[in-house]
Motif scaffolding. Sequence first.
Motif, PDB file in Angstrom:
ATOM      1  N   ILE A   1     -15.971  -6.189  49.558  1.00 24.65           N
ATOM      2  CA  ILE A   1     -14.936  -6.680  48.615  1.00 24.65           C
ATOM      3  C   ILE A   1     -15.184  -6.420  47.287  1.00 24.65           C
ATOM      4  N   VAL A   2     -14.456  -5.728  46.531  1.00 27.51           N
ATOM      5  CA  VAL A   2     -14.580  -5.660  45.262  1.00 27.51           C
ATOM      6  C   VAL A   2     -13.451  -5.813  44.204  1.00 27.51           C
ATOM      7  N   ALA A   3     -13.308  -5.674  42.946  1.00 25.51           N
ATOM      8  CA  ALA A   3     -12.608  -5.979  42.389  1.00 25.51           C
ATOM      9  C   ALA A   3     -11.693  -4.847  41.552  1.00 25.51           C
ATOM     10  N   ALA A   4     -10.297  -4.898  41.519  1.00 20.67           N
ATOM     11  CA  ALA A   4      -9.643  -4.085  40.840  1.00 20.67           C
ATOM     12  C   ALA A   4     -10.245  -3.957  39.301  1.00 20.67           C
TER      13      ALA A   4
ATOM     14  N   PHE B   1     -14.060  -0.527  52.239  1.00 21.32           N
ATOM     15  CA  PHE B   1     -14.260  -1.371  51.096  1.00 21.32           C
ATOM     16  C   PHE B   1     -12.579  -2.024  50.929  1.00 21.32           C
ATOM     17  N   ARG B   2     -12.531  -3.131  50.333  1.00 20.38           N
ATOM     18  CA  ARG B   2     -11.152  -3.915  50.092  1.00 20.38           C
ATOM     19  C   ARG B   2     -11.121  -4.340  48.508  1.00 20.38           C
ATOM     20  N   ILE B   3     -10.236  -4.096  47.897  1.00 22.21           N
ATOM     21  CA  ILE B   3      -9.980  -4.239  46.371  1.00 22.21           C
ATOM     22  C   ILE B   3      -9.179  -5.380  46.531  1.00 22.21           C
ATOM     23  N   VAL B   4      -9.474  -6.420  45.546  1.00 20.29           N
ATOM     24  CA  VAL B   4      -8.694  -7.531  45.267  1.00 20.29           C
ATOM     25  C   VAL B   4      -8.476  -7.775  43.860  1.00 20.29           C
ATOM     26  N   PRO B   5      -7.700  -8.453  43.221  1.00 24.89           N
ATOM     27  CA  PRO B   5      -7.653  -8.822  41.784  1.00 24.89           C
ATOM     28  C   PRO B   5      -8.772  -9.319  41.020  1.00 24.89           C
ATOM     29  N   TYR B   6      -9.082  -8.918  39.933  1.00 22.58           N
ATOM     30  CA  TYR B   6     -10.293  -9.487  39.233  1.00 22.58           C
ATOM     31  C   TYR B   6      -9.827 -10.734  38.679  1.00 22.58           C
TER      32      TYR B   6
END
Length: 409
Positions: A145-148, A178-183
């Motif tokens: 998981i990573v951040a936008a 990978f999954r992008i979530v809001p920072y």
Amino acid sequence: MTHTTLAGPAARTSAELIRADEAALAHNYHPLPVVVSRAEGAWVEDVEGRRYLDMLAGYSALNFGHRHPALIDAARRQLDEVTLTSRAFHNDRLAGFAESLSALVGLEMVLPMNTGAEAVESAVKVARKWAYEVKGVAPGRATVIVAAGNFHGRTTTIVSFSDDETARGGFGPFTPGFRIVPYDDLAALEVAIDETTAAVLIEPIQGEAGVLIPSDGYLAGVRELTRRTGVLFIADEIQSGLGRTGTTLAVQHENVLPDMLLLGKALGGGIVPVSAVVADRDVLGVLRPGEHGSTFGGNPLAAAVGSAVVALLETGEFQRRAVELGAVLDSGLAALVGRGVTGYRQRGLWAGVDVDPAVGTGRQISERLAREGVLVKDTHGSTIRLAPPLTITEEELTTALGALAGVLG
């Protein structure tokens, strides 16, 4: 600034060298029209002898300024001994570097690499291996998981989890997993974690996005959530680390220790590319001979310079300077809000400054400042980044702030 002139081809002007660059080099950068030929401390000089105050410091690669005497001395001494062996053999500098770096950040083992992107790629590989061997994720199913708004480099795998279309466009197909979530959104992060999650990879402060600083408690929340769900917390401190924000690591503002720490840029002292993944044995221990490597990673020259960088940080001097001069930077920027600046984010000697579009774009402000002898760089259209060397003096910093006030009108 002193220098010697070496015999060689007839010197070319800045304009001639810029034209030569454009003809001979791939156009993957859009540099300001300044051709640097010499540097020392917080200052650089172009081929015509014009001097500029460097307020970018190589995106934090030059935290200790240009040609810091202790770092230059370490490099020179090592050049007289041995510079490269490859990891096919041991060398006499690497163990000391790894021991001192581990002790500095409070983790047990080091995986030495060269560039920041290599450190990120290495961390992704380690996290996946750990997920399969330790956590028990089904083969080929591990996710990260990573951040936008992230920036972790520009390899094909890394741009696979970027949301910057300039970095991504035309480079697919992309690497899955990978999954992008809001920072700065713990609730969204918690929802995204499932049984396939190997790691959460974030920048404690998002640099390329404009020096975005998360809410108080976010980093501690990521640490608690990842620990509770059995997920690795990977902190990319390639820009934010090594004194830049007033602590050795930006995560230390919330007393957080991640499972994996990614370092680069300033670790090479502005002399050689040096990066590292630092983690405890139960994480980095999943790697076995032949599974990962780098010909230049951990070379004796890099280890010598890296050790000298760690020695500078062990004194605490540069962390203190970032705090003290950061207060000057904060005060100077606050005075510009409403006077060409719509807002800013600052921690230590690092700031993202949002320019009022009525006075110019970030690029235009950067060009105006260069004409006044101050170097900065824009990002995302209307923002400029300030990240001067930690060796800058208060007088020099005040001079740069005065120049910024002048070009804003």
